[in-house]
Structure formats: C-alpha cells, structure tokens
Motif scaffolding. Sequence first.
Motif, mmCIF file in Angstrom:
data_model
loop_
_atom_site.group_PDB
_atom_site.id
_atom_site.type_symbol
_atom_site.label_atom_id
_atom_site.label_comp_id
_atom_site.label_asym_id
_atom_site.label_seq_id
_atom_site.Cartn_x
_atom_site.Cartn_y
_atom_site.Cartn_z
ATOM 1 N N GLY A 106 74.232 16.476 6.064
ATOM 2 C CA GLY A 106 75.623 16.190 5.695
ATOM 3 C C GLY A 106 76.100 17.086 4.575
ATOM 4 O O GLY A 106 77.247 17.569 4.590
ATOM 5 N N ALA A 107 75.249 17.336 3.581
ATOM 6 C CA ALA A 107 75.612 18.202 2.461
ATOM 7 C C ALA A 107 75.828 19.634 2.939
ATOM 8 O O ALA A 107 76.802 20.298 2.547
ATOM 9 C CB ALA A 107 74.538 18.148 1.381
ATOM 10 N N VAL A 108 74.946 20.125 3.797
ATOM 11 C CA VAL A 108 75.071 21.486 4.315
ATOM 12 C C VAL A 108 76.345 21.607 5.166
ATOM 13 O O VAL A 108 77.086 22.584 5.061
ATOM 14 C CB VAL A 108 73.807 21.876 5.136
ATOM 15 C CG1 VAL A 108 74.032 23.180 5.882
ATOM 16 C CG2 VAL A 108 72.597 21.996 4.218
ATOM 17 N N ALA A 109 76.602 20.606 5.986
ATOM 18 C CA ALA A 109 77.803 20.627 6.824
ATOM 19 C C ALA A 109 79.061 20.623 5.952
ATOM 20 O O ALA A 109 80.036 21.323 6.248
ATOM 21 C CB ALA A 109 77.802 19.448 7.774
ATOM 22 N N SER A 110 79.040 19.845 4.872
ATOM 23 C CA SER A 110 80.194 19.811 3.965
ATOM 24 C C SER A 110 80.419 21.169 3.318
ATOM 25 O O SER A 110 81.569 21.620 3.200
ATOM 26 C CB SER A 110 79.971 18.765 2.874
ATOM 27 O OG SER A 110 79.879 17.486 3.436
ATOM 28 N N ILE A 111 79.358 21.816 2.910
ATOM 29 C CA ILE A 111 79.482 23.135 2.279
ATOM 30 C C ILE A 111 80.045 24.149 3.276
ATOM 31 O O ILE A 111 80.919 24.950 2.945
ATOM 32 C CB ILE A 111 78.116 23.595 1.717
ATOM 33 C CG1 ILE A 111 77.736 22.713 0.518
ATOM 34 C CG2 ILE A 111 78.157 25.065 1.312
ATOM 35 C CD1 ILE A 111 76.331 22.930 0.006
ATOM 36 N N ILE A 112 79.558 24.092 4.507
ATOM 37 C CA ILE A 112 80.043 25.023 5.529
ATOM 38 C C ILE A 112 81.525 24.781 5.821
ATOM 39 O O ILE A 112 82.305 25.717 5.945
ATOM 40 C CB ILE A 112 79.188 24.908 6.816
ATOM 41 C CG1 ILE A 112 77.783 25.459 6.547
ATOM 42 C CG2 ILE A 112 79.836 25.641 7.974
ATOM 43 C CD1 ILE A 112 76.802 25.237 7.676
ATOM 44 N N LEU A 113 81.913 23.516 5.906
ATOM 45 C CA LEU A 113 83.321 23.209 6.165
ATOM 46 C C LEU A 113 84.215 23.672 5.023
ATOM 47 O O LEU A 113 85.301 24.202 5.247
ATOM 48 C CB LEU A 113 83.503 21.717 6.407
ATOM 49 C CG LEU A 113 82.994 21.191 7.751
ATOM 50 C CD1 LEU A 113 83.106 19.675 7.795
ATOM 51 C CD2 LEU A 113 83.760 21.810 8.894
ATOM 52 N N LEU A 114 83.766 23.467 3.793
ATOM 53 C CA LEU A 114 84.557 23.905 2.649
ATOM 54 C C LEU A 114 84.646 25.424 2.583
ATOM 55 O O LEU A 114 85.684 25.977 2.202
ATOM 56 C CB LEU A 114 83.976 23.344 1.352
ATOM 57 C CG LEU A 114 84.150 21.835 1.159
ATOM 58 C CD1 LEU A 114 83.418 21.391 -0.097
ATOM 59 C CD2 LEU A 114 85.608 21.464 1.095
ATOM 60 N N ALA A 115 83.585 26.113 2.958
ATOM 61 C CA ALA A 115 83.614 27.576 2.972
ATOM 62 C C ALA A 115 84.612 28.065 4.020
ATOM 63 O O ALA A 115 85.341 29.040 3.800
ATOM 64 C CB ALA A 115 82.225 28.136 3.250
ATOM 65 N N GLY A 116 84.660 27.399 5.157
ATOM 66 C CA GLY A 116 85.621 27.772 6.197
ATOM 67 C C GLY A 116 87.050 27.539 5.740
ATOM 68 O O GLY A 116 87.951 28.313 6.057
ATOM 69 N N CYS A 117 87.281 26.493 4.980
ATOM 70 C CA CYS A 117 88.629 26.206 4.489
ATOM 71 C C CYS A 117 89.093 27.242 3.479
ATOM 72 O O CYS A 117 90.268 27.586 3.436
ATOM 73 C CB CYS A 117 88.683 24.820 3.851
ATOM 74 S SG CYS A 117 88.533 23.486 5.055
ATOM 75 N N SER A 118 88.176 27.745 2.667
ATOM 76 C CA SER A 118 88.590 28.724 1.662
ATOM 77 C C SER A 118 89.018 30.023 2.318
ATOM 78 O O SER A 118 89.939 30.687 1.840
ATOM 79 C CB SER A 118 87.450 28.974 0.668
ATOM 80 O OG SER A 118 86.373 29.632 1.314
ATOM 81 N N ASN A 119 88.408 30.415 3.395
ATOM 82 C CA ASN A 119 88.826 31.625 4.093
ATOM 83 C C ASN A 119 90.198 31.426 4.720
ATOM 84 O O ASN A 119 91.006 32.340 4.756
ATOM 85 C CB ASN A 119 87.813 31.999 5.179
ATOM 86 C CG ASN A 119 86.505 32.485 4.582
ATOM 87 O OD1 ASN A 119 86.468 32.905 3.444
ATOM 88 N ND2 ASN A 119 85.439 32.414 5.350
#
Length: 82
Positions: free
Chosen positions: A9-22
């Motif tokens: 869940g933590a890794v998925a959250s980080i990936i989703l947040l990274a996608g949002c910043s782009n």
Amino acid sequence: MSKKLLITGAVASIILLAGCSNKTEMMQDSIDNLTNQVGELSDKVDMMASDHSSLKADLQAVASETERANARIDNIATSYKK
C-alpha cells in the motif's frame, strides 16, 4: 501478511503521488498555453472592436453624404421643367 499488505500500500501510494506530480507540470503547461491563447484572442477582439468603431464612423459619413447627394438630385429634378 499484514506487513506485506502495508508495504504494498505504501509503495502504491508513492507511485500514485509520483504520477500526479508529473501531471501537475503538464497541466501547468496547458494552463499557461490556454492563458496565452486567451490573451491573443482578447487582443484580436479589441482590434476588431476598434475596426468596427472606425467602420461605423465611416458608414455614418457615407450615409450623410448620400442624403446630401439625394437632396441635390431632388432639387435638380423639381427645378427642371419641360
């Protein structure tokens, strides 16, 4: 199993947040582009409004000149007799 789920869940959250910043950068570029286009369109509308004003003044001048010419023609026609 609970630890693996938490880590996933933590890794998925980080990936989703990274996608949002782009996407934020892309959205900012799109907003800047749209802002520039709106500015250009506003300038064009202002230019068209000034053109319209000058054409309206020219049209009024032509209309008054036409009325004057018609009045002269009417005066000539009434004074001419066979």
